[in-house]
Scaffold this active site. Structure first.
Site, PDB file in Angstrom:
ATOM      1  CE  LYS A 107      -4.498   0.925   0.297  1.00 26.19           C
ATOM      2  NZ  LYS A 107      -5.635   0.082  -0.100  1.00 26.19           N
ATOM      3  N   GLY A 219     -24.311   4.607   1.773  1.00 30.73           N
ATOM      4  CA  GLY A 219     -23.226   5.084   0.893  1.00 30.73           C
ATOM      5  C   GLY A 219     -23.647   4.836  -0.538  1.00 30.73           C
ATOM      6  CE1 TYR A 220     -27.509   3.592  -4.428  1.00 29.10           C
ATOM      7  CE2 TYR A 220     -27.526   5.435  -5.956  1.00 29.10           C
ATOM      8  CZ  TYR A 220     -27.909   4.147  -5.617  1.00 29.10           C
ATOM      9  OH  TYR A 220     -28.691   3.414  -6.479  1.00 29.10           O
ATOM     10  N   GLY A 221     -21.809   5.738  -3.497  1.00 29.24           N
ATOM     11  CA  GLY A 221     -20.730   6.044  -4.431  1.00 29.24           C
ATOM     12  C   GLY A 221     -20.528   4.867  -5.355  1.00 29.24           C
ATOM     13  CG  ASN A 222     -17.037   2.431  -7.794  1.00 32.18           C
ATOM     14  OD1 ASN A 222     -16.618   1.390  -7.299  1.00 32.18           O
ATOM     15  ND2 ASN A 222     -17.161   2.589  -9.102  1.00 32.18           N
ATOM     16  CB  VAL A 223     -18.643   0.235  -3.162  1.00 35.04           C
ATOM     17  CG1 VAL A 223     -18.996  -1.135  -2.619  1.00 35.04           C
ATOM     18  CG2 VAL A 223     -17.147   0.324  -3.445  1.00 35.04           C
ATOM     19  N   GLY A 224     -21.516   1.419  -3.453  1.00 34.11           N
ATOM     20  CA  GLY A 224     -22.920   1.360  -3.056  1.00 34.11           C
ATOM     21  C   GLY A 224     -23.864   1.303  -4.242  1.00 34.11           C
ATOM     22  CE1 TYR A 225     -26.686   3.008 -10.150  1.00 35.09           C
ATOM     23  CE2 TYR A 225     -24.470   2.883 -11.065  1.00 35.09           C
ATOM     24  CZ  TYR A 225     -25.843   2.853 -11.238  1.00 35.09           C
ATOM     25  OH  TYR A 225     -26.379   2.656 -12.484  1.00 35.09           O
TER      26      TYR A 225
HETATM   27  P1  NAD Z   1     -17.156   6.850  -3.060  1.00 31.06           P
HETATM   28  O1  NAD Z   1     -16.418   8.059  -2.645  1.00 31.06           O
HETATM   29  O2  NAD Z   1     -17.451   6.622  -4.500  1.00 31.06           O
HETATM   30  O3  NAD Z   1     -18.556   6.785  -2.277  1.00 31.06           O
HETATM   31  C1  NAD Z   1     -18.687   6.927  -0.910  1.00 31.06           C
HETATM   32  C2  NAD Z   1     -20.142   7.189  -0.583  1.00 31.06           C
HETATM   33  O4  NAD Z   1     -20.305   7.208   0.829  1.00 31.06           O
HETATM   34  C3  NAD Z   1     -20.674   8.527  -1.089  1.00 31.06           C
HETATM   35  O5  NAD Z   1     -21.978   8.330  -1.588  1.00 31.06           O
HETATM   36  C4  NAD Z   1     -20.750   9.388   0.171  1.00 31.06           C
HETATM   37  O6  NAD Z   1     -21.784  10.351   0.092  1.00 31.06           O
HETATM   38  C5  NAD Z   1     -21.084   8.337   1.192  1.00 31.06           C
HETATM   39  N1  NAD Z   1     -20.762   8.724   2.563  1.00 31.06           N
HETATM   40  C6  NAD Z   1     -19.672   9.379   3.020  1.00 31.06           C
HETATM   41  N2  NAD Z   1     -19.783   9.553   4.349  1.00 31.06           N
HETATM   42  C7  NAD Z   1     -20.947   8.993   4.715  1.00 31.06           C
HETATM   43  C8  NAD Z   1     -21.623   8.836   5.942  1.00 31.06           C
HETATM   44  N3  NAD Z   1     -21.115   9.330   7.068  1.00 31.06           N
HETATM   45  N4  NAD Z   1     -22.800   8.171   5.932  1.00 31.06           N
HETATM   46  C9  NAD Z   1     -23.324   7.702   4.804  1.00 31.06           C
HETATM   47  N5  NAD Z   1     -22.752   7.825   3.626  1.00 31.06           N
HETATM   48  C10 NAD Z   1     -21.580   8.457   3.588  1.00 31.06           C
HETATM   49  O7  NAD Z   1     -16.327   5.628  -2.433  1.00 31.06           O
HETATM   50  P2  NAD Z   1     -16.341   4.104  -2.886  1.00 31.06           P
HETATM   51  O8  NAD Z   1     -15.237   3.893  -3.868  1.00 31.06           O
HETATM   52  O9  NAD Z   1     -17.725   3.696  -3.207  1.00 31.06           O
HETATM   53  O10 NAD Z   1     -15.858   3.412  -1.543  1.00 31.06           O
HETATM   54  C11 NAD Z   1     -16.754   3.189  -0.467  1.00 31.06           C
HETATM   55  C12 NAD Z   1     -16.101   2.245   0.528  1.00 31.06           C
HETATM   56  O11 NAD Z   1     -15.737   1.039  -0.122  1.00 31.06           O
HETATM   57  C13 NAD Z   1     -14.811   2.752   1.169  1.00 31.06           C
HETATM   58  O12 NAD Z   1     -14.733   2.220   2.485  1.00 31.06           O
HETATM   59  C14 NAD Z   1     -13.735   2.112   0.324  1.00 31.06           C
HETATM   60  O13 NAD Z   1     -12.508   1.984   1.021  1.00 31.06           O
HETATM   61  C15 NAD Z   1     -14.368   0.761   0.063  1.00 31.06           C
HETATM   62  N6  NAD Z   1     -13.830   0.052  -1.101  1.00 31.06           N
HETATM   63  C16 NAD Z   1     -13.904   0.592  -2.348  1.00 31.06           C
HETATM   64  C17 NAD Z   1     -13.414  -0.130  -3.420  1.00 31.06           C
HETATM   65  C18 NAD Z   1     -13.541   0.413  -4.807  1.00 31.06           C
HETATM   66  O14 NAD Z   1     -13.140  -0.307  -5.736  1.00 31.06           O
HETATM   67  N7  NAD Z   1     -14.108   1.586  -5.025  1.00 31.06           N
HETATM   68  C19 NAD Z   1     -12.806  -1.372  -3.229  1.00 31.06           C
HETATM   69  C20 NAD Z   1     -12.751  -1.912  -1.939  1.00 31.06           C
HETATM   70  C21 NAD Z   1     -13.275  -1.179  -0.874  1.00 31.06           C
END
Ligand code: NAD
Length: 420
Positions: A107, A219-225
């Site tokens: 990392k 959470g509605y970012g990359n993973v959530g959506y």
């Molecule tokens: P992202 O930035 O695309 O989305 C994060 C989402 O969480 C956003 O919708 C944001 O509004 C929301 N959020 C932030 N604070 C919040 C809170 N207090 N309560 C509710 N919602 C909240 O991030 P991502 O890439 O979707 O990553 C989300 C999680 O998944 C992180 O913990 C990340 O480490 C983990 N993760 C991501 C990946 C990946 O490939 N993207 C891989 C493994 C793990």
């Protein structure tokens, strides 16, 4: 919530200790794995647009390479510490091992606030960082990828800088690259898709199938959506979604694509028409079958664990459940699909990208997703099976099983190589 209150390295070490004890291994094995093989600290100086010069501390931690080259992302964040980077590299060792990938764990991190920098400043920062660590990375040595606040553009700068330093074209030196530079289009959906597949497999086992089961997503970012989108396609009913500004609960079901549109147009999914508004924390306690925390760490704690009604918690985010909360959930019989299992889709897709680059290949999205699905199905099955066969239900959880598998594989590889 901000950064973890505790030292993440203490947490990573106590998880390792638990796995070592469950496996009946000795203290010397713990000692070998409790610290990284190498941590490189570098200083990166950037000439800012206003003519000033700024210095940033940065690291690359290489935790263990028994299973293969180090693999793990690079994060840009103002609160990154060396211990955090080391802990994250240790977690990558377990995630890669559990996923069955021929990778060790690594990392990187730069202590910087990228949000206040121009594109030119970020480019210089990224290039200088990669140049500074170029002696220890490489297609068969250490393969960085995106993490918090780094993206395909940053990977493109890393790749280009590496090409300059080495006078070669080594496209496999980083993954998560733009499509035009050997990245995979399927990368964007991979973590959310993997979460959905793992959840579907667990639902088959514990809920009699995914069809008609209700899901809440925090959470509605990359993973959530993408988790919401694919779970719906698999037959689940997504009844609640939320982001940092709030959420919406609709027992008859939310359309994940419409929720994304609402978020893009109004700033938050909470404005989804017709539903009941809920807070980001209330969404965790709704009467649903499946809960997907996909936002930040430590949201399920000893304070709210007792009120959680979901029967399966699928950890899209890294570290959303505290150890104390997990104990409560385990006693209640809630199945927690641990992060190192459920959200490994991203690194599995990275491996597919790396293999494709090395072969000079042209894998299709369909092939890549099908390989990812196969791995997630198999990994979920093995973790559940290990839990059932080797551990005590009600006392141990799937995280214990996942760590046992991951640590045991690394220990076996170290023994075979004659390291221990
Ligand atoms: P992202 O930035 O695309 O989305 C994060 C989402 O969480 C956003 O919708 C944001 O509004 C929301 N959020 C932030 N604070 C919040 C809170 N207090 N309560 C509710 N919602 C909240 O991030 P991502 O890439 O979707 O990553 C989300 C999680 O998944 C992180 O913990 C990340 O480490 C983990 N993760 C991501 C990946 C990946 O490939 N993207 C891989 C493994 C793990």
């Amino acid at each position: 919530m901000e950064a973890r209150p505790s030292d993440p390295l203490d947490e990573a070490r106590s998880q390792l200790r638990r796995a070592i004890d469950l496996l009946g291994l000795d203290d010397s094995t713990y000692e070998v794995l409790a610290s990284p093989e190498r941590v490189l600290q570098v200083k990166v100086t950037v000439k800012m647009d206003d003519g000033s010069v700024k210095t940033f501390l940065a690291w690359r931690s290489q935790h263990n390479s028994a299973l293969g080259p180090y693999k793990g992302g690079v994060r840009y964040h103002p609160s990154v510490t060396m211990n955090e980077v080391i802990a994250l590299s240790m977690w990558m060792t377990w995630k890669n091992s559990l996923a069955g990938l021929p990778y060790g764990g690594g990392k990187g991190g730069i202590r910087v606030n990228p949000k206040v920098m121009s594109a030119r400043e970020l480019e210089q920062l990224s290039r200088k960082y990669f140049e500074a660590i170029s002696d220890i990375v490489g297609v068969d040595r250490d393969i960085p990828a995106p993490d918090v606040y780094t993206d395909p553009q940053v990977m493109a700068w890393f790749l280009d800088e590496y090409s300059k330093v080495t006078r070669g074209q080594f496209f496999g030196v980083v993954t998560g690259k733009p499509y035009e530079l050997g990245g995979l289009r399927a990368r964007v959906v991979s973590t959310g898709y993997g979460v959905a597949v793992s959840t579907r497999e667990a639902a088959k086992k514990f809920l009699g199938g995914i069809e008609g089961k209700t899901v809440a997503v925090q959470g509605y970012g990359n993973v959530g959506y993408y988790a919401a989108k694919f779970l719906r396609e698999m037959g689940a009913i997504v009844v609640a979604v939320s982001d940092s500004r709030g959420g919406v609960y609709m027992p008859e079901g939310v359309d994940p694509d419409h929720a994304l549109k609402v978020k893009r147009e109004t700033g938050t999914v909470a404005n989804y028409p017709g539903g009941k508004k809920v807070s980001t924390m209330e969404v965790l306690e709704l009467p649903v079958d499946i809960l997907v925390p996909a936002a930040i760490e430590e949201v399920i704690t000893e304070d709210n664990a007792g009120r959680i009604k979901a029967k399966i918690i699928s950890e899209g985010a890294n570290g959303p459940t505290t150890t104390k909360a997990e104990k409560i959930l385990t006693e209640k019989g809630v199945v927690v699909l641990p992060d190192i299992l459920a959200n490994a889709g991203g690194v599995i897709m990275s491996h597919i990208e790396w293999v494709n680059n090395r072969m000079g290949g042209w894998i299709t999205d369909e092939e890549a997703l099908s390989k990812l699905e196969q791995k997630m199905v198999e990994n979920t099955r093995v973790v559940i099976e290990t839990w059932e066969k080797k551990l005590e239900q009600g006392r141990n959880n799937l995280r214990d099983a996942a760590y046992m598998i991951a640590v045991e594989r690394v220990v076996k590889a170290m023994k075979l190589r004659g390291w221990i």
